[in-house]
Design a protein around this motif. Structure first.
Motif, PDB file in Angstrom:
ATOM      1  N   ALA A 291      12.555 -18.518   4.369  1.00  0.00           N
ATOM      2  CA  ALA A 291      11.948 -19.168   2.823  1.00  0.00           C
ATOM      3  C   ALA A 291      12.134 -20.554   2.344  1.00  0.00           C
ATOM      4  O   ALA A 291      12.198 -20.813   1.368  1.00  0.00           O
ATOM      5  N   SER A 292      13.379 -21.209   2.908  1.00  0.00           N
ATOM      6  CA  SER A 292      13.274 -22.806   2.354  1.00  0.00           C
ATOM      7  C   SER A 292      13.336 -23.639   2.843  1.00  0.00           C
ATOM      8  O   SER A 292      13.582 -24.809   2.693  1.00  0.00           O
ATOM      9  N   TYR A 296       7.268 -22.645   7.263  1.00  0.00           N
ATOM     10  CA  TYR A 296       7.349 -21.763   6.452  1.00  0.00           C
ATOM     11  C   TYR A 296       6.238 -21.678   5.155  1.00  0.00           C
ATOM     12  O   TYR A 296       5.487 -20.592   5.435  1.00  0.00           O
ATOM     13  N   GLN A 297       6.553 -22.722   4.704  1.00  0.00           N
ATOM     14  CA  GLN A 297       6.494 -22.122   3.307  1.00  0.00           C
ATOM     15  C   GLN A 297       5.005 -22.798   3.241  1.00  0.00           C
ATOM     16  O   GLN A 297       4.045 -22.620   2.832  1.00  0.00           O
ATOM     17  N   ARG A 298       4.915 -24.267   4.291  1.00  0.00           N
ATOM     18  CA  ARG A 298       3.540 -24.742   4.447  1.00  0.00           C
ATOM     19  C   ARG A 298       2.478 -23.837   4.840  1.00  0.00           C
ATOM     20  O   ARG A 298       1.106 -23.575   4.725  1.00  0.00           O
ATOM     21  N   ALA A 299       2.872 -23.068   6.377  1.00  0.00           N
ATOM     22  CA  ALA A 299       1.706 -21.950   6.748  1.00  0.00           C
ATOM     23  C   ALA A 299       1.352 -20.785   5.952  1.00  0.00           C
ATOM     24  O   ALA A 299       0.337 -20.713   5.956  1.00  0.00           O
ATOM     25  N   ALA A 308      -2.936 -21.661   3.270  1.00  0.00           N
ATOM     26  CA  ALA A 308      -2.715 -20.817   3.751  1.00  0.00           C
ATOM     27  C   ALA A 308      -2.823 -20.870   5.181  1.00  0.00           C
ATOM     28  O   ALA A 308      -4.450 -20.241   5.559  1.00  0.00           O
ATOM     29  N   VAL A 309      -2.292 -21.507   5.838  1.00  0.00           N
ATOM     30  CA  VAL A 309      -2.601 -21.125   7.989  1.00  0.00           C
ATOM     31  C   VAL A 309      -2.839 -19.791   8.165  1.00  0.00           C
ATOM     32  O   VAL A 309      -3.246 -19.412   8.992  1.00  0.00           O
ATOM     33  N   TRP A 310      -1.464 -18.725   7.377  1.00  0.00           N
ATOM     34  CA  TRP A 310      -1.683 -17.495   8.112  1.00  0.00           C
ATOM     35  C   TRP A 310      -1.072 -16.656   6.307  1.00  0.00           C
ATOM     36  O   TRP A 310      -0.550 -17.193   6.155  1.00  0.00           O
ATOM     37  N   GLU A 311      -2.236 -15.863   6.565  1.00  0.00           N
ATOM     38  CA  GLU A 311      -2.441 -15.258   5.164  1.00  0.00           C
ATOM     39  C   GLU A 311      -0.849 -14.134   5.179  1.00  0.00           C
ATOM     40  O   GLU A 311       0.272 -13.708   6.281  1.00  0.00           O
ATOM     41  N   PHE A 421       7.668 -34.819  -8.318  1.00  0.00           N
ATOM     42  CA  PHE A 421       6.833 -34.566  -8.534  1.00  0.00           C
ATOM     43  C   PHE A 421       6.122 -32.698  -8.613  1.00  0.00           C
ATOM     44  O   PHE A 421       7.429 -32.045  -7.836  1.00  0.00           O
ATOM     45  N   LEU A 422       5.488 -32.546  -9.197  1.00  0.00           N
ATOM     46  CA  LEU A 422       5.693 -30.936  -9.899  1.00  0.00           C
ATOM     47  C   LEU A 422       4.501 -30.265  -8.717  1.00  0.00           C
ATOM     48  O   LEU A 422       3.072 -30.713  -9.434  1.00  0.00           O
ATOM     49  N   THR A 423       4.340 -29.489  -7.872  1.00  0.00           N
ATOM     50  CA  THR A 423       3.218 -29.225  -7.420  1.00  0.00           C
ATOM     51  C   THR A 423       3.577 -27.676  -7.529  1.00  0.00           C
ATOM     52  O   THR A 423       4.758 -26.726  -7.784  1.00  0.00           O
ATOM     53  N   ARG A 424       2.295 -27.316  -7.542  1.00  0.00           N
ATOM     54  CA  ARG A 424       1.879 -25.465  -7.964  1.00  0.00           C
ATOM     55  C   ARG A 424       0.567 -25.530  -6.969  1.00  0.00           C
ATOM     56  O   ARG A 424      -0.717 -25.759  -6.969  1.00  0.00           O
ATOM     57  N   GLN A 425       0.970 -24.790  -5.620  1.00  0.00           N
ATOM     58  CA  GLN A 425      -0.586 -23.930  -4.654  1.00  0.00           C
ATOM     59  C   GLN A 425       0.859 -22.835  -4.233  1.00  0.00           C
ATOM     60  O   GLN A 425       1.760 -22.530  -4.116  1.00  0.00           O
ATOM     61  N   SER A 426      -0.335 -21.618  -3.587  1.00  0.00           N
ATOM     62  CA  SER A 426      -0.561 -20.962  -3.599  1.00  0.00           C
ATOM     63  C   SER A 426      -1.243 -20.475  -2.488  1.00  0.00           C
ATOM     64  O   SER A 426      -2.365 -20.435  -2.367  1.00  0.00           O
TER      65      SER A 426
END
Length: 711
Positions: A291-292, A296-299, A308-311, A421-426
């Motif tokens: 999780a850290s 993994y976060q980018r994938a 998302a590379v993998w859902e 930088f504050l980033t919001r992506q999911s």
């Protein structure tokens, strides 16, 4: 169709059917599920596991799980775990079926209830037995994460409690509607993402993978089913980087992150050789804590411009999480005598020190990874948020010529980068936000518009956008031989209010990217002024719209960008700004050359003469010119040596590059040499800069020692 052709196809179909063995055709749906779960490496839940195939009769396999046996004498006293078919499905059909049914508003989403056995596998994508309360099924149902249907049931409701107990109990399938007990195919393995039963095997690369050959390694990892998780007391069964993780990353990340891709100049570059690929992966993982880990976060799509590379729930993402959680083991098996002894993984929430990252024999001093930012969690409406930043401190020797030891030189301490930088992506929501918080240098709200069958990726952004001009819009324009906050040609941070759309397409070995944008542009203060590209931007109350584009392409290790821009300046004058940039990024696998990277570019800003207020006629046109050439030598992945030079001239009215009749101290060439070392998010560099004016030489050479931290 001709009769002869029809007969041929009929015979072919009959032969194909006859060639299928009888027992395979007679397989039950549950047997297929069980085999697929084994291939994906999902470990059956102890209380629900089916008997060993080949040793139990069908009658024994159908025996109710509540019947006491010698192995589970206390099972009769355990509270009943809700089943999907008899307990959970009715709740979901009642509360969610109106939208998530075949005819509902969410019928094109990734979760549709069709009243079929496949509903169970579809729902498993959204449960996490290891952290049941964090399962997307519950978080979306209670409205604690972004959900188009908003809140469906309350946390204190009986429906929530039933679904929670079902997930905590291993998410068993329960009884079919006809009343027949269904053998469980096994609950998802308690990892970061549950694995859907219909997901493809990890070991089969996607058809679009540019690399299809699997390099041989001396100690290949076990199969996907064997690498689901380390059995107690056997570390050798833990998933290793090669071949499974290596092949999965090659298949789905190389289209951008190969050395010949659009992301070939980033910190992560894929490679056909597992050892070299692992060197690029190591700085992006925190062994023991998926999780850290930034990889993994980018994938899974968090803070990843490509989405998302993998859902969530995919076999590949689950494999990546298990590999990192097991210690991010390399390509070779442990060789120490006690290496086969492994402890059980810690319970969720237990604070443990992550294992040391795998050593790299070829480069023992390689960095163990920049921090992947600070995840802030997922919030209603806001979504998944994270913080990143960059800060530096510089000691400088300034105001001298030639060398820093002259008596007229002065010392100074400066800080150029203080950004948060504050980033919001999911992975689940196409809406993104990037905001520079301390000084509001820029902020962007984006939306991914990709259709499932579209051959291109489309992304739109609005706000105070980073203008997509040149090779790298953020802080690193090198036109004129100076980069970052030393830049003297265009804005240091080229950010303006506007809108932009990006389109990306990959065609075999070629990758293309196109940006089109409209921004608040430049305006002249008076009719006969010489345009200053750094500061003559129009005030917002007197906006002059500028339109532009950036076209990029890559082939092999070569990346090329062409950037045109047009702006009416007032007084009948117009700006046409264009730049051409080329980068060759460490051609991996080529001896000697793989240690070098090269960048070169030029910029020309043509300002046409006007006829307003008496200004115009011959000689009224002018242009600015700037160029750069940058060469870096990378003896290792954590160290590089740099040489950069460039020319800048302003207000040229005659000549191709340099107008000798209009020279000022602003017309100069810049040269610098430097060395930079990086460890995790910490970097240190020493640079020497020489500015050689074309006239009226100025004592503005300087030396800089910079220490920076980014996360």
């Amino acid at each position: 169709m001709r009769v002869a052709d029809l007969g041929t196809w009929t015979l072919f179909a009959c032969a194909l059917v006859l060639s299928v063995p009888g027992p395979a055709r007679a397989q039950s749906q549950e047997e297929k599920r069980r085999q697929l779960q084994e291939r994906l490496g999902i470990k059956p839940h102890p209380a629900q596991a089916a008997p060993d195939a080949g040793t139990s009769s069908p009658t024994e396999a159908a025996r109710p799980t509540s019947a006491p046996t010698a192995r589970t004498p206390a099972s009769a006293n355990r509270p009943r775990v809700p089943g999907f078919a008899e307990d959970v499905r009715p709740i979901l059909e009642k509360e969610c079926g109106s939208c998530h049914g075949p005819e509902g508003m969410a019928s094109r989403s990734r979760w549709v209830l069709r009243g079929e056995p496949a509903d169970y596998e579809a729902t498993l994508r959204f449960v996490q037995p290891a952290t049941a309360a964090q399962s997307p099924l519950l978080k979306k149902g209670t409205g604690t994460t972004l959900h188009g249907g908003k809140k469906v049931f309350a946390v204190e409701s009986a429906e929530y409690a039933t679904i929670l107990r079902w997930i905590e109990g291993g998410a068993p399938p329960g009884k079919a509607r006809g009343g027949t007990t269904t053998a469980s195919p096994g609950a998802p393995h308690p990892s970061h993402d549950s694995v859907p039963a219909a997901a493809p095997p990890v070991s089969s690369p996607a058809p679009t993978a540019p690399v299809t050959a699997t390099p041989s390694v001396s100690n290949p990892a076990p199969s996907a089913s064997a690498s689901a998780g380390p059995p107690s007391g056997d570390a050798s069964a833990a998933p290793r980087f090669a071949p499974q993780v290596h092949e999965a990353l090659l298949a789905d990340c190389s289209s951008c992150h190969a050395s010949d891709g659009m992301g070939g100049a980033s910190r992560y570059v894929t490679h056909a050789d597992p050892e070299q690929h692992l060197r690029s992966v190591e700085p992006l993982v925190v062994p023991g804590t998926a999780a850290s880990s930034i990889l993994y976060q980018r994938a899974k799509g968090d803070s990843h411009p490509g989405g998302a590379v993998w859902e969530p729930g995919s076999a590949q993402l689950s494999l990546l999480a298990r590999w990192i959680d097991a210690g991010a083991l390399g390509t070779n098996a442990p060789v120490t005598a006690n290496a086969a002894v492994a402890t059980a993984p810690p319970a969720p929430g237990t604070a443990v020190a992550p294992p040391a990252p795998p050593s790299n024999p070829a480069n023992p001093h390689a960095p163990t990874g920049p921090h992947g930012g600070v995840p802030l969690g997922t919030f209603p409406v806001l979504g998944s948020l994270s913080l990143n930043g960059r800060f530096d401190l510089n000691y400088e020797r300034v105001n001298y010529s030639d060398h820093p030891f002259k008596s007229e030189g002065e010392s100074a301490l400066r800080s150029y980068h203080h950004f948060l930088f504050l980033t919001r992506q999911s992975a689940e929501d196409p809406v993104t936000l990037t905001l520079e918080m301390l000084s509001l240098q820029f902020w962007e709200v984006g939306y991914r518009i990709n259709g499932a069958s579209w051959p291109v990726k489309v992304f739109a952004k609005g706000g105070k956008i980073l203008v997509p001009f040149g090779a790298d819009p953020l802080f690193h324009h090198s036109y004129g031989g100076l980069a970052g906050f030393d830049q003297r040609v265009i804005p240091v941070v080229f950010a303006r209010e506007g809108l932009t759309v990006n389109v990306e397409r990959r065609m075999g070995p070629l990758a293309f990217s196109g940006d089109a944008y409209v921004i608040s542009g430049y305006r002249l203060k008076r009719a006969d002024a010489v345009l200053n590209l750094q500061s003559d931007l129009a005030p917002l109350e007197d906006t002059r719209l500028g339109v532009g584009a950036r076209l990029g392409g890559s082939w092999g290790p070569i990346n090329v960008w062409y950037s045109p821009y047009f702006n009416s300046l007032g007084f009948g004058r117009r700006l046409f700004l264009q730049a051409l940039d080329v980068a060759v990024w460490r051609p991996r696998g080529l001896p000697v050359l793989e240690h070098f990277s090269l960048g070169a570019g030029l910029l020309r800003a043509d300002v046409s003469g006007g006829e307003a207020e008496g200004y115009g006629g011959p000689g009224a046109d002018s242009y600015h010119f700037a160029s750069y050439l940058q060469l870096r030598y990378h003896p290792t992945d954590w160290l590089y040596l740099q040489y950069r030079q460039g020319l800048r001239t302003f207000g040229n009215r005659r000549g191709l590059i340099l107008d000798s009749n209009a020279l000022t101290r602003e017309d100069a060439s810049g040269h610098n040499v430097g060395v930079v070392a990086r460890w995790r998010g910490l970097s240190a560099g020493l640079f020497q800069f020489w500015n050689l004016e074309k006239t009226d030489e100025t004592p503005d050479d300087f030396t800089r020692l910079v220490v920076a931290y980014e996360f």
